[in-house]
Design an enzyme around this catalytic site. Structure first.
Site, PDB file in Angstrom:
ATOM      1  N   ASP A 204       0.827  -1.202   0.000  1.00  0.00           N
ATOM      2  CA  ASP A 204       0.000   0.000   0.000  1.00  0.00           C
ATOM      3  C   ASP A 204       0.875   1.271   0.000  1.00  0.00           C
ATOM      4  O   ASP A 204       1.866   1.342   0.739  1.00  0.00           O
ATOM      5  CB  ASP A 204      -0.878  -0.021   1.270  1.00  0.00           C
ATOM      6  CG  ASP A 204      -1.955   1.049   1.259  1.00  0.00           C
ATOM      7  OD1 ASP A 204      -2.815   0.999   0.371  1.00  0.00           O
ATOM      8  OD2 ASP A 204      -1.939   1.928   2.149  1.00  0.00           O
ATOM      9  N   GLU A 261      13.673 -15.204  -0.695  1.00  0.00           N
ATOM     10  CA  GLU A 261      13.978 -16.411   0.099  1.00  0.00           C
ATOM     11  C   GLU A 261      12.800 -17.372   0.117  1.00  0.00           C
ATOM     12  O   GLU A 261      12.946 -18.551   0.375  1.00  0.00           O
ATOM     13  CB  GLU A 261      14.263 -16.029   1.557  1.00  0.00           C
ATOM     14  CG  GLU A 261      15.562 -15.336   1.806  1.00  0.00           C
ATOM     15  CD  GLU A 261      15.655 -14.961   3.296  1.00  0.00           C
ATOM     16  OE1 GLU A 261      15.220 -15.746   4.166  1.00  0.00           O
ATOM     17  OE2 GLU A 261      16.167 -13.855   3.571  1.00  0.00           O
TER      18      GLU A 261
HETATM   19  C1  GLC Z   1      -4.263   3.065  -0.713  1.00  0.00           C
HETATM   20  C2  GLC Z   1      -5.485   2.186  -0.615  1.00  0.00           C
HETATM   21  C3  GLC Z   1      -6.640   3.015  -0.164  1.00  0.00           C
HETATM   22  C4  GLC Z   1      -6.305   3.599   1.198  1.00  0.00           C
HETATM   23  C5  GLC Z   1      -5.004   4.370   1.165  1.00  0.00           C
HETATM   24  C6  GLC Z   1      -4.485   4.655   2.540  1.00  0.00           C
HETATM   25  O1  GLC Z   1      -4.373   4.010  -1.714  1.00  0.00           O
HETATM   26  O2  GLC Z   1      -5.720   1.530  -1.831  1.00  0.00           O
HETATM   27  O3  GLC Z   1      -7.836   2.282  -0.121  1.00  0.00           O
HETATM   28  O4  GLC Z   1      -7.335   4.444   1.610  1.00  0.00           O
HETATM   29  O5  GLC Z   1      -3.990   3.637   0.513  1.00  0.00           O
HETATM   30  O6  GLC Z   1      -4.015   3.495   3.147  1.00  0.00           O
END
Ligand code: GLC
Length: 541
Positions: A204, A261
């Site tokens: 993310d 790994e």
């Molecule tokens: C990313 C995710 C989104 C979230 C953001 C903050 O863009 O896809 O859904 O709100 O990160 O974590």
């Protein structure tokens, strides 16, 4: 240069994103769960996907639907248990499916024990895991950074007078990726899941990890009015100091070496739109894969779609995960028809446009992903304003234009109440879908979108040159038409509104797939393809 290679199991693979809480509820609480996914793996395997990615499954106070993680080494009880994840992995592997979890390293939840300690004891080592800074000269936030979700990117810690940084909600404090303790803590989290057989992670906000050490003000690119939504405001700045720092790549390399790994893969969520900068995210010294999100943001603009895809594929023909939608954007069937009234005919056109673009994505190498429900041609869910869940809408004075709820409604399995998703009202209040939008009805109808997507994935699997042979961009009759050749495969993506004839392709082709009913004709030395239609040809053996 390292000679590290991308894992073999990614070759030719197609991914499928599951919005975990909206896929299938087996416990009758209106909330999707791990066992609901396990029970439906056969469907994903039948569809022809090879990899699933689950949105966050960890304990979370849910200020941002699980993207505010309170414990990275546990499963939230309404999704199930770690043992459920292990059972899912076992079943998935028996079906030859790989499973990616979602890791959220840019920020934690305010309820994570690290942040709790950081607040309670400013002298604790945990304090230095976050980005606490003294107030600016005027006593306000340390700089002009703003949050993606509205307001400043800084919140005051009243006890100390310091501010902490958050590129998203105040409940999502950003970690300090220059602190080795943070690096060590995440190595440990990766290993926890890899030891249990997880095949990789979607990372993310991978482009947000490091902040520039100067914490300088971001230059403003253009003025926006107070009525602009939070994301429009965010993107009115040049994010020179808070996003896409050069040295993020070193963190990626460290992680991918760790993942190697376990023969596991890592896939960046990157909002970076510059093709050369994005290409840096992948390769022997970085990650296996990165998403290219821009096609998921665009409204219908054929020339732009052609250019964005082909220019990036020419630079990086192997490491991109192509998408036209995900849980953060309106569904493409609606988005690509914006400005047109919602109607069954327009939905059909929206589906045809989506599939025409997705067909092109299948010949660009890397690992394309579908988003659950895309294969059914779902349009945006109808969500009443008072039922909005997304903080982008609920915390800002907007008309909901940027709200992400429309793409997060329950998977329509059948035409029983709540479309077979749950025995009770789902966590998100949305209307049931009509029978023809359900998996059950579409499986029974060979002319359905579901069967078309399935045929596309089958075609890709049957023609390894589609991803293995060298990528060649051929001359095209218009900038709204992409003509791509890879060895024995030719793809014409005619996104224009007119029939086109392509002569650059030579002869000896046999049709392998067309994205909608419509004209595809093979002449002597030329191919003709109808409007908003993509066709795949294979060399006549
Ligand atoms: C990313 C995710 C989104 C979230 C953001 C903050 O863009 O896809 O859904 O709100 O990160 O974590």
């Amino acid at each position: 240069m390292s000679d590290r290679k991308k894992r073999a199991w990614l070759d030719g693979a197609v991914g499928y994103e599951i919005y975990t809480r909206s896929f299938a509820d087996t416990t009758g609480d209106g909330f999707g769960d791990i066992n609901g996914i396990t029970e439906n793996l056969e469907y994903i395997s039948w569809l022809g996907a090879d990899i699933i990615w689950l949105t966050p499954i960890y304990p979370s106070p849910d200020h941002d639907h699980g993207y505010d993680v309170a414990d990275y080494k546990a499963v939230r009880s309404d999704h199930g248990t770690v043992a459920d994840v292990e059972a899912l992995l076992e079943r998935a592997h028996s079906l030859d499916l790989r499973v990616l979890l979602d890791i959220v390293p840019n920020h934690t939840s305010i309820e994570h024990e690290w942040f709790q300690k950081a607040i309670v004891d400013p002298t604790s080592p945990e304090r230095a895991m976050y980005l606490f800074r003294d107030a600016g000269p005027d006593g306000g936030p340390p700089n002009n950074w703003i949050s993606h979700f509205g307001g400043p990117a800084w919140t005051l810690d009243e006890a100390t007078g310091q501010y902490y940084c958050h590129l998203f909600l105040p409940e999502q404090p950003d970690l300090d990726w220059r602190n080795p303790d943070v690096l060590d803590a995440f190595d440990d989290i990766y290993r926890f899941w890899f030891e249990r057989g997880v095949d990789g992670f979607r990372i993310d906000v991978a482009h947000g990890l490091l902040k520039h050490p100067s914490f300088a003000d971001n230059p403003q690119l253009r003025e926006v009015g107070p009525e602009a939504g939070p994301l429009a405001k965010f993107f009115s700045f040049d994010h020179k100091y808070d996003m896409d720092q050069d040295d993020n790549i070193e963190i990626f390399a460290r992680w991918q070496t760790l993942a190697d790994e376990y023969d596991a893969t890592l896939l960046a969520e990157s909002g970076v739109t510059d093709h050369h900068r994005l290409a840096r995210f992948v390769g022997p010294e970085a990650l296996d894969l990165s998403f290219f999100l821009k096609p998921g943001w665009l409204e219908w603009d054929p020339a732009k779609f052609v250019d964005e895809h082909l220019s990036l594929a020419e630079i990086e023909p192997d490491g991109i995960s192509w998408v036209i939608s995900n849980h953060d954007q309106p569904r493409p069937v609606s988005r690509l028809m914006r400005g047109e009234p919602a109607s069954p005919t327009n939905d059909k056109t929206g589906i045809n446009r989506s599939l025409a673009v997705t067909t092109l994505q299948m010949v660009l190498g890397g690992v394309p992903f579908l988003y659950y429900g895309e294969e059914l041609g779902l349009s945006d869910a109808a969500i009443d304003p008072e039922n909005r869940e997304d903080p982008v809408a609920t915390r800002n004075d907007t008309d909901g234009g940027e709200a992400r709820d429309v793409a997060r409604s329950p998977m329509p399995w059948d035409s029983s109440p709540r479309n077979g998703f749950s025995s009770v009202s789902p966590w998100i209040a949305s209307e049931d879908r009509p029978p023809h939008e359900t998996v059950e009805a579409q499986r029974a109808d060979p002319a359905s979108p579901l069967h078309r997507y399935r045929a596309l994935l089958e075609t890709r699997r049957g023609l390894p040159d589609m991803h293995e042979a060298p990528f060649e961009r051929l001359d095209s009759p218009s900038d709204e038409v992409a003509v791509v050749r890879r060895g024995s495969v030719l793809v014409i993506a005619n996104l224009s509104g007119n029939e086109v004839t392509v002569s650059s392709a030579g002869s000896g082709w046999v049709e392998a797939f067309r994205s909608r009913d419509g004209l595809v004709s093979i002449g002597d030395g030329f191919l003709t393809v109808g409007p908003e239609l993509s066709a795949i040809f294979r060399a006549d053996a």
